[in-house]
Design a protein around this motif. Structure first.
Motif, PDB file in Angstrom:
ATOM      1  N   ASP A  40       0.845  -1.214   0.000  1.00 36.34           N
ATOM      2  CA  ASP A  40       0.000   0.000   0.000  1.00 36.34           C
ATOM      3  C   ASP A  40       0.869   1.249   0.000  1.00 36.34           C
ATOM      4  O   ASP A  40       0.638   2.182  -0.777  1.00 36.34           O
ATOM      5  CB  ASP A  40      -0.885   0.030   1.264  1.00 36.34           C
ATOM      6  N   MET A  43       2.732   1.700  -3.286  1.00 33.19           N
ATOM      7  CA  MET A  43       1.854   2.161  -4.370  1.00 33.19           C
ATOM      8  C   MET A  43       1.550   3.654  -4.247  1.00 33.19           C
ATOM      9  O   MET A  43       1.560   4.386  -5.236  1.00 33.19           O
ATOM     10  CB  MET A  43       0.545   1.367  -4.374  1.00 33.19           C
ATOM     11  N   LEU A  44       1.296   4.057  -3.020  1.00 38.29           N
ATOM     12  CA  LEU A  44       0.998   5.481  -2.785  1.00 38.29           C
ATOM     13  C   LEU A  44       2.210   6.340  -3.146  1.00 38.29           C
ATOM     14  O   LEU A  44       2.098   7.354  -3.839  1.00 38.29           O
ATOM     15  CB  LEU A  44       0.608   5.683  -1.315  1.00 38.29           C
ATOM     16  N   SER A  46       4.581   5.538  -5.147  1.00 30.85           N
ATOM     17  CA  SER A  46       4.795   5.439  -6.591  1.00 30.85           C
ATOM     18  C   SER A  46       3.874   6.405  -7.345  1.00 30.85           C
ATOM     19  O   SER A  46       4.300   7.076  -8.292  1.00 30.85           O
ATOM     20  CB  SER A  46       4.548   3.995  -7.013  1.00 30.85           C
ATOM     21  N   ASP A  47       2.615   6.512  -6.912  1.00 30.86           N
ATOM     22  CA  ASP A  47       1.676   7.440  -7.554  1.00 30.86           C
ATOM     23  C   ASP A  47       2.111   8.895  -7.359  1.00 30.86           C
ATOM     24  O   ASP A  47       1.984   9.717  -8.269  1.00 30.86           O
ATOM     25  CB  ASP A  47       0.261   7.238  -7.009  1.00 30.86           C
TER      26      ASP A  47
ATOM     27  N   PHE B 183      -5.571  12.515  -1.496  1.00 29.89           N
ATOM     28  CA  PHE B 183      -4.997  11.963  -2.726  1.00 29.89           C
ATOM     29  C   PHE B 183      -5.175  10.446  -2.735  1.00 29.89           C
ATOM     30  O   PHE B 183      -5.535   9.850  -3.753  1.00 29.89           O
ATOM     31  CB  PHE B 183      -3.505  12.330  -2.804  1.00 29.89           C
ATOM     32  N   ARG B 190      -5.583   8.753  -9.217  1.00 26.12           N
ATOM     33  CA  ARG B 190      -4.496   7.782  -9.028  1.00 26.12           C
ATOM     34  C   ARG B 190      -4.434   6.778 -10.182  1.00 26.12           C
ATOM     35  O   ARG B 190      -3.363   6.299 -10.535  1.00 26.12           O
ATOM     36  CB  ARG B 190      -4.654   7.054  -7.686  1.00 26.12           C
ATOM     37  N   LEU B 193      -2.443   8.389 -12.919  1.00 25.53           N
ATOM     38  CA  LEU B 193      -1.018   8.400 -12.580  1.00 25.53           C
ATOM     39  C   LEU B 193      -0.446   6.993 -12.597  1.00 25.53           C
ATOM     40  O   LEU B 193       0.650   6.750 -13.111  1.00 25.53           O
ATOM     41  CB  LEU B 193      -0.808   9.025 -11.196  1.00 25.53           C
ATOM     42  N   HIS B 197       2.736   5.385 -14.990  1.00 26.51           N
ATOM     43  CA  HIS B 197       4.046   4.837 -14.604  1.00 26.51           C
ATOM     44  C   HIS B 197       4.180   3.344 -14.895  1.00 26.51           C
ATOM     45  O   HIS B 197       5.272   2.815 -14.913  1.00 26.51           O
ATOM     46  CB  HIS B 197       4.439   5.190 -13.161  1.00 26.51           C
TER      47      HIS B 197
END
Lengths: 163, 199
Positions: A40, A43-44, A46-47, B183, B190, B193, B197
Motif C-alpha cells: 500500500d 503504491m501510494l 509510486s503514484d 490523494f 491515481r 497516474l 508509470h
C-alpha cells in the motif's frame, strides 16, 4: 480485524509517506513487516512520484527570456542627496536642542512665572492697585452699572459678594 | 552541470552585493522551475510568462535585502507564491466588472497550449492530466493545496516549504498529511497516474 486498527494502519501509511523520519522504530516496522501495508505504502509513494514526474514532463517550457532590470546600486552617488538632507536635519535638531536654555520655553515652573511677573513693572502696578484699598476707583461703579447709592466699601461688597 | 545548494548560496551571496553575473546565473537556474510553479497554479502559459517576469524583477530589486542567503530558494518561492496570490486577487477584482463564463473549466482546457509536434494521444494524455490535477486540487483546502503543490509539483522539502509559507514544520506536515489522505482516496486521479508509470 478491528476497524479502528485498520484506520490506524491507513494513517500510519500516510505518515510513512509524509513524515517517515518522525515515525518510531515500531511504527516503521509495522508498515514494513506487513506485505500488504508495505505494498500500500509503495503504491501510494509510486503514484506521488509519478505525479511529480508527469508534472515535470507536461510543463511547457518558457518561451521568453527574462528581462533583467538594471539594478540601481546603493552607491554613494545615489545616496548622497538623501544622506545630505538627513545630516542637515540632524544638525538643526541638535543645535536647537543644545543651545536653547532649558526651561525657557516649554518647561516654565511656578518660580520662573513668578519671577517674570515680578520683573514686569507695569503688571506689578496693576496688581498693587488691585490689592490696595483704593483699588476700585470711582469709575468702577459706573462701568459695572453699580448704583452710586451704595457705599463703595461695605455696601458694594455685600452687593457683589452676598453673604 | 548540477548546481548544489552551496553553489546557490554562494551565487546568492554574490548577487546580494550587486554582481550582475551572479544574478543572471540565478535567474537562468531557476527560470524553468519558477515558470512551472506558476503555470501549475494559473493554468495559462501567458500568465505564467508575465508572472515569472515579475517574480525575477522583484528578485533583482530585493536581493540586497535577503538576510540569510542559504535560504535563497525558499525566499524566491515565497516571492512566487505571493505573486500568484496577487494575480488571483487582481483577477477577483476584475471579475466584479466582467461577466463570468457559465461553467468553470480547468484553466488548461482553454489554454493557448498547442504544440504542433505533439501527437494527438500525447495531447490527450496531457489534457487528462491537467484536468485531473485541477479537479483534485479543487478538493483541497487552500493551505493543503499550497503545501501539496510545493511538495509534489515543485518538489520542495518540508523545511523549504515551511520557510516558503512561513509556517512551522509540524503545520506543514499536518497539511501534507491531510492532502495525501485526500490523494489516497482519489481513485480516479491515481488511476491516471498509476497507468502512466506502469506503461
Amino acid at each position: 480485524m478491528n476497524p479502528n486498527d485498520t484506520n490506524n494502519v491507513k494513517d500510519l501509511i500516510i505518515r510513512y509517506i509524509s513524515e517517515r523520519n518522525d515515525l518510531t522504530e515500531s511504527e516503521t516496522d509495522r508498515v514494513e513487516s506487513s506485505t500488504r501495508n508495505k505494498q500500500d505504502a509503495d503504491m501510494l509513494q509510486s503514484d506521488l512520484n509519478s505525479l511529480s514526474k508527469l508534472a515535470e514532463g507536461f510543463s511547457p517550457a518558457p518561451l521568453t527570456a527574462i528581462q533583467i532590470p538594471e539594478r540601481k546600486p546603493l552607491t554613494f552617488s545615489y545616496m548622497a542627496p538623501a544622506l545630505a538632507c538627513g545630516l542637515a536635519l540632524m544638525f538643526i535638531f541638535f543645535t536647537y536642542t543644545l543651545y536653547t536654555p532649558a526651561g525657557s520655553s516649554g518647561r516654565m515652573t511656578i518660580e520662573t512665572v513668578y519671577q517674570e511677573i515680578e520683573s514686569d513693572e507695569r503688571f506689578m502696578n496693576e496688581v498693587n492697585a488691585l490689592v490696595e484699598d483704593v483699588a476700585y476707583s470711582d469709575f468702577y461703579p459706573e462701568t459695572t452699572a453699580v448704583e452710586s447709592r451704595y457705599d463703595f466699601s461695605d455696601d458694594f461688597i455685600e452687593v457683589i459678594v452676598p453673604i | 552541470m548540477q548546481t548544489t545548494k552551496t553553489d546557490i548560496t554562494q551565487l546568492a551571496e554574490n548577487a546580494k552585493t550587486g554582481d550582475p553575473e551572479a544574478i543572471e546565473m540565478l535567474v537562468t537556474h531557476f527560470h524553468k522551475d519558477i515558470f512551472k510553479m506558476v503555470f501549475y497554479r494559473t493554468g495559462s502559459k501567458m500568465d505564467a510568462e508575465d508572472i515569472t517576469q515579475d517574480i525575477f524583477v522583484k528578485l533583482v530589486n530585493n536581493i540586497h535585502s535577503i538576510r540569510d542567503t542559504s535560504l535563497f530558494k525558499a525566499w524566491l518561492y515565497r516571492i512566487a507564491v505571493n505573486k500568484v496570490t496577487d494575480h488571483y486577487r487582481k483577477k477577483a477584482v476584475l471579475s466584479l466588472f466582467v461577466s463570468k463564463p457559465e461553467t468553470e473549466d480547468a484553466p488548461w482546457t482553454a489554454s493557448e497550449e498547442k504544440i504542433s509536434s505533439e501527437t494527438p494521444s500525447d495531447a490527450l494524455m496531457k489534457k487528462e492530466f491537467y484536468t485531473s490535477l485541477f479537479n483534485f486540487t479543487k478538493t483541497l483546502a487552500k493551505r493543503e493545496k499550497e503545501v501539496f503543490l510545493l511538495r509534489f509539483i515543485d518538489q520542495l522539502g518540508i523545511k523549504e516549504i515551511a520557510q516558503t509559507i512561513n509556517k512551522n514544520e509540524s503545520t506543514v506536515k499536518t497539511h501534507l498529511y491531510r492532502s495525501i489522505k485526500k490523494f489516497r482516496g482519489n481513485a480516479e486521479f491515481r488511476n491516471i497516474l498509476g497507468g502512466s508509470h506502469e506503461s
